[in-house]
Design a protein around this motif. Structure first.
Motif, PDB file in Angstrom:
ATOM      1  N   ALA A 211       1.012  -1.153  -0.085  1.00  0.00           N
ATOM      2  CA  ALA A 211      -0.185  -0.079  -0.043  1.00  0.00           C
ATOM      3  C   ALA A 211       0.945   1.409  -0.043  1.00  0.00           C
ATOM      4  O   ALA A 211       1.845   1.254   0.267  1.00  0.00           O
ATOM      5  CB  ALA A 211      -0.764   0.103   1.560  1.00  0.00           C
ATOM      6  N   ILE A 212       0.296   2.274  -0.348  1.00  0.00           N
ATOM      7  CA  ILE A 212       1.014   3.736  -0.422  1.00  0.00           C
ATOM      8  C   ILE A 212       1.096   3.813   1.010  1.00  0.00           C
ATOM      9  O   ILE A 212       0.329   3.945   1.720  1.00  0.00           O
ATOM     10  CB  ILE A 212       0.266   4.772  -1.005  1.00  0.00           C
ATOM     11  CG1 ILE A 212       0.081   4.312  -2.665  1.00  0.00           C
ATOM     12  CG2 ILE A 212       0.726   6.199  -1.113  1.00  0.00           C
ATOM     13  CD1 ILE A 212      -0.879   5.003  -3.561  1.00  0.00           C
ATOM     14  N   PRO A 213       2.462   4.434   1.501  1.00  0.00           N
ATOM     15  CA  PRO A 213       2.696   4.516   2.849  1.00  0.00           C
ATOM     16  C   PRO A 213       1.680   5.360   3.467  1.00  0.00           C
ATOM     17  O   PRO A 213       1.333   5.304   4.853  1.00  0.00           O
ATOM     18  CB  PRO A 213       3.946   5.009   2.981  1.00  0.00           C
ATOM     19  CG  PRO A 213       4.687   4.729   1.758  1.00  0.00           C
ATOM     20  CD  PRO A 213       3.524   4.612   0.843  1.00  0.00           C
ATOM     21  N   GLY A 214       1.211   6.498   2.923  1.00  0.00           N
ATOM     22  CA  GLY A 214       0.356   7.610   3.653  1.00  0.00           C
ATOM     23  C   GLY A 214      -1.145   7.139   3.799  1.00  0.00           C
ATOM     24  O   GLY A 214      -1.973   7.523   4.587  1.00  0.00           O
ATOM     25  N   VAL A 215      -1.414   6.141   3.044  1.00  0.00           N
ATOM     26  CA  VAL A 215      -2.519   5.611   2.970  1.00  0.00           C
ATOM     27  C   VAL A 215      -3.081   4.526   4.297  1.00  0.00           C
ATOM     28  O   VAL A 215      -4.189   4.369   4.730  1.00  0.00           O
ATOM     29  CB  VAL A 215      -3.165   4.724   1.836  1.00  0.00           C
ATOM     30  CG1 VAL A 215      -4.531   4.093   1.916  1.00  0.00           C
ATOM     31  CG2 VAL A 215      -3.044   5.545   0.516  1.00  0.00           C
ATOM     32  N   ILE A 216      -2.042   3.963   4.839  1.00  0.00           N
ATOM     33  CA  ILE A 216      -2.060   3.140   5.967  1.00  0.00           C
ATOM     34  C   ILE A 216      -2.510   3.873   7.177  1.00  0.00           C
ATOM     35  O   ILE A 216      -1.689   4.634   7.773  1.00  0.00           O
ATOM     36  CB  ILE A 216      -0.811   2.309   6.213  1.00  0.00           C
ATOM     37  CG1 ILE A 216      -0.210   1.478   4.963  1.00  0.00           C
ATOM     38  CG2 ILE A 216      -0.655   1.251   7.285  1.00  0.00           C
ATOM     39  CD1 ILE A 216       1.073   0.923   4.945  1.00  0.00           C
ATOM     40  N   GLN A 217      -3.743   3.453   7.786  1.00  0.00           N
ATOM     41  CA  GLN A 217      -3.857   3.817   8.969  1.00  0.00           C
ATOM     42  C   GLN A 217      -3.981   2.921  10.280  1.00  0.00           C
ATOM     43  O   GLN A 217      -4.032   1.895  10.061  1.00  0.00           O
ATOM     44  CB  GLN A 217      -5.488   4.329   8.997  1.00  0.00           C
ATOM     45  CG  GLN A 217      -5.860   5.378   7.903  1.00  0.00           C
ATOM     46  CD  GLN A 217      -7.201   5.799   7.772  1.00  0.00           C
ATOM     47  OE1 GLN A 217      -8.126   5.163   8.395  1.00  0.00           O
ATOM     48  NE2 GLN A 217      -7.408   6.996   7.073  1.00  0.00           N
TER      49      GLN A 217
END
Length: 132
Positions: A117-123
């Motif tokens: 996943a794109i790093p900023g999308v991981i919550q």
């Protein structure tokens, strides 16, 4: 004095020549390559054509890596190339680079279940608040 200047110029030119020997990725539009290093030889095997973006190429490389593991392989790291960029699939995630030997930058992270996943999308779940 002249000899010293000539020697310094030769050293500078040799240094620049060494920098230009880095391996570059093919520029084929929409072609995803699997990169194989065999000693000093580098081979580019076509993995897929008409690939939309470098992220989709990374996904195809990850799929290939997982299929090899299911068949009993042990390769954990895979390299690929897409439109002049190198792709490195590693345990922590996916890295992109301009050359095979040069620096890399982090592009895709692995989620808790191993997906990319794109790093900023991981919550992440927020830490529980302390009771007063």
């Amino acid at each position: 004095m002249r000899t010293w200047i000539l020697g310094a110029a030769c050293m500078a030119m040799a240094g620049l020549a060494a920098c230009s020997n880095s391996t570059r990725a093919p520029q084929g539009p929409g072609v995803c390559y699997h990169v194989v290093q065999d000693g000093e030889e580098v081979r580019f095997n076509v993995l897929a054509e008409d690939v939309e973006s470098i992220e989709f190429c990374a996904a195809r490389l990850e799929e290939m890596r997982l299929n090899f593991l299911r068949l009993g392989g042990s390769t954990q790291q895979v390299a690929g190339a897409y439109q002049g960029q190198f792709i490195f699939i590693e345990r922590a995630g996916v890295y992109f680079g301009q050359t095979l030997e040069g620096g890399r930058f982090f592009a895709l992270a692995r989620t808790g279940d191993g997906r990319l996943a794109i790093p900023g999308v991981i919550q992440r779940e927020p830490a529980p608040e302390a009771a007063d």
